[in-house]
Design a protein around this motif. Sequence first.
Motif, PDB file in Angstrom:
ATOM      1  N   TYR A   1      55.558  29.420  42.128  1.00 24.49           N
ATOM      2  CA  TYR A   1      56.503  30.525  41.979  1.00 24.49           C
ATOM      3  C   TYR A   1      56.360  31.170  40.601  1.00 24.49           C
ATOM      4  CZ  TYR A   1      60.945  32.966  41.623  1.00 24.49           C
ATOM      5  OH  TYR A   1      61.901  33.923  41.434  1.00 24.49           O
ATOM      6  N   LEU A   2      56.267  30.350  39.567  1.00 21.21           N
ATOM      7  CA  LEU A   2      56.132  30.875  38.212  1.00 21.21           C
ATOM      8  C   LEU A   2      54.799  31.603  38.019  1.00 21.21           C
ATOM      9  CD1 LEU A   2      57.530  27.892  36.115  1.00 21.21           C
ATOM     10  CD2 LEU A   2      58.624  30.102  36.515  1.00 21.21           C
ATOM     11  N   GLY A   3      53.753  31.125  38.685  1.00 17.45           N
ATOM     12  CA  GLY A   3      52.433  31.696  38.490  1.00 17.45           C
ATOM     13  C   GLY A   3      52.026  32.724  39.517  1.00 17.45           C
ATOM     14  N   ARG A   4      52.956  33.183  40.328  1.00 23.29           N
ATOM     15  CA  ARG A   4      52.589  34.077  41.420  1.00 23.29           C
ATOM     16  C   ARG A   4      52.004  35.405  40.953  1.00 23.29           C
ATOM     17  NH1 ARG A   4      57.938  34.575  40.733  1.00 23.29           N
ATOM     18  NH2 ARG A   4      58.890  36.615  40.941  1.00 23.29           N
ATOM     19  N   THR A   5      52.247  35.773  39.704  1.00 25.29           N
ATOM     20  CA  THR A   5      51.705  37.031  39.206  1.00 25.29           C
ATOM     21  C   THR A   5      50.405  36.839  38.431  1.00 25.29           C
ATOM     22  OG1 THR A   5      53.035  36.853  37.203  1.00 25.29           O
ATOM     23  CG2 THR A   5      53.976  38.111  39.028  1.00 25.29           C
ATOM     24  N   ASP A   6      50.017  35.606  38.157  1.00 25.41           N
ATOM     25  CA  ASP A   6      48.805  35.346  37.384  1.00 25.41           C
ATOM     26  C   ASP A   6      47.706  34.844  38.309  1.00 25.41           C
ATOM     27  OD1 ASP A   6      46.837  34.574  35.588  1.00 25.41           O
ATOM     28  OD2 ASP A   6      48.282  33.819  34.123  1.00 25.41           O
ATOM     29  N   GLU A   7      46.754  35.711  38.600  1.00 24.71           N
ATOM     30  CA  GLU A   7      45.660  35.386  39.520  1.00 24.71           C
ATOM     31  C   GLU A   7      44.834  34.199  39.047  1.00 24.71           C
ATOM     32  OE1 GLU A   7      44.567  36.532  42.585  1.00 24.71           O
ATOM     33  OE2 GLU A   7      46.562  37.421  42.627  1.00 24.71           O
ATOM     34  N   THR A   8      44.731  33.984  37.733  1.00 29.25           N
ATOM     35  CA  THR A   8      43.895  32.894  37.235  1.00 29.25           C
ATOM     36  C   THR A   8      44.466  31.516  37.590  1.00 29.25           C
ATOM     37  OG1 THR A   8      44.975  32.898  35.055  1.00 29.25           O
ATOM     38  CG2 THR A   8      43.002  34.279  35.314  1.00 29.25           C
ATOM     39  N   TRP A   9      45.750  31.434  37.931  1.00 30.53           N
ATOM     40  CA  TRP A   9      46.362  30.158  38.292  1.00 30.53           C
ATOM     41  C   TRP A   9      46.065  29.763  39.731  1.00 30.53           C
ATOM     42  CZ3 TRP A   9      51.926  29.074  36.246  1.00 30.53           C
ATOM     43  CH2 TRP A   9      52.006  29.337  34.883  1.00 30.53           C
ATOM     44  N   ARG A  10      45.762  30.734  40.595  1.00 32.45           N
ATOM     45  CA  ARG A  10      45.695  30.507  42.038  1.00 32.45           C
ATOM     46  C   ARG A  10      44.781  29.355  42.440  1.00 32.45           C
ATOM     47  NH1 ARG A  10      48.369  34.207  44.784  1.00 32.45           N
ATOM     48  NH2 ARG A  10      47.366  33.762  46.749  1.00 32.45           N
ATOM     49  N   LYS A  11      43.604  29.275  41.855  1.00 32.34           N
ATOM     50  CA  LYS A  11      42.659  28.239  42.283  1.00 32.34           C
ATOM     51  C   LYS A  11      43.086  26.833  41.857  1.00 32.34           C
ATOM     52  CE  LYS A  11      39.475  29.340  38.538  1.00 32.34           C
ATOM     53  NZ  LYS A  11      38.172  29.927  38.263  1.00 32.34           N
ATOM     54  N   TYR A  12      44.003  26.738  40.894  1.00 32.32           N
ATOM     55  CA  TYR A  12      44.458  25.431  40.429  1.00 32.32           C
ATOM     56  C   TYR A  12      45.745  24.966  41.122  1.00 32.32           C
ATOM     57  CZ  TYR A  12      41.219  26.655  36.724  1.00 32.32           C
ATOM     58  OH  TYR A  12      40.099  27.043  36.032  1.00 32.32           O
ATOM     59  N   LEU A  13      46.434  25.878  41.795  1.00 32.51           N
ATOM     60  CA  LEU A  13      47.735  25.553  42.390  1.00 32.51           C
ATOM     61  C   LEU A  13      47.689  25.383  43.900  1.00 32.51           C
ATOM     62  CD1 LEU A  13      50.103  27.781  40.253  1.00 32.51           C
ATOM     63  CD2 LEU A  13      49.737  25.332  40.104  1.00 32.51           C
ATOM     64  N   PHE A  14      46.513  25.365  44.463  1.00 31.91           N
ATOM     65  CA  PHE A  14      46.342  25.046  45.876  1.00 31.91           C
ATOM     66  C   PHE A  14      47.113  25.976  46.796  1.00 31.91           C
ATOM     67  CE2 PHE A  14      46.570  21.111  43.304  1.00 31.91           C
ATOM     68  CZ  PHE A  14      45.210  20.866  43.228  1.00 31.91           C
TER      69      PHE A  14
END
Length: 175
Positions: A155-168
């Motif tokens: 939820y916190l990282g939903r706007t940061d595309e770079t987080w997507r691959k680490y958050l499954f």
Amino acid sequence: MNRRVLVLNASYEPINVCTERRAIVMIFKGVARVEEYNGHLIRSARMEMRAPSVIRLTDYIHIPYKNRTLSRKNILLRDHSTCQYCGQHLPPSELTLDHVVPRSRGGESTWDNLVACCRRCNHRKGNRTPEEAGMKLIRRPRGFSLHVNRQIMRYLGRTDETWRKYLFYESDAQS
């Protein structure tokens, strides 16, 4: 310096979210390495560096099962600032916490008994259970777990595309 940075364990498992300032301190101490940058520059009198978006610890840290503090902020994060009765997404200042089983009937202030609720629904439910009030929960409250922690990080990282691959993320529909 207050932007959020995803912290990964040495095994690339997401374990926390911290501020850019804290991430930079960890990098300079040699405790962490930058995995992704967010595109911003951080400048000081003597240097300039790209701001981190994702960092990874250099040494693996065993993290035992931990209980997240029960707080209004954490309940609202878990429930995505959405009323769990009508589904309305509201700013945190316009939400209350509702005891699913009212305290007057033995309901406790626990992860499994508290939900985010708009004032209208909270007033409508009153001192009754959802069933007695003819209301239905969108989602049953869940205790804090590793799954809930990852859900909060998503939820916190939903706007940061770079987080997507680490958050499954399973699909864009769930973010």
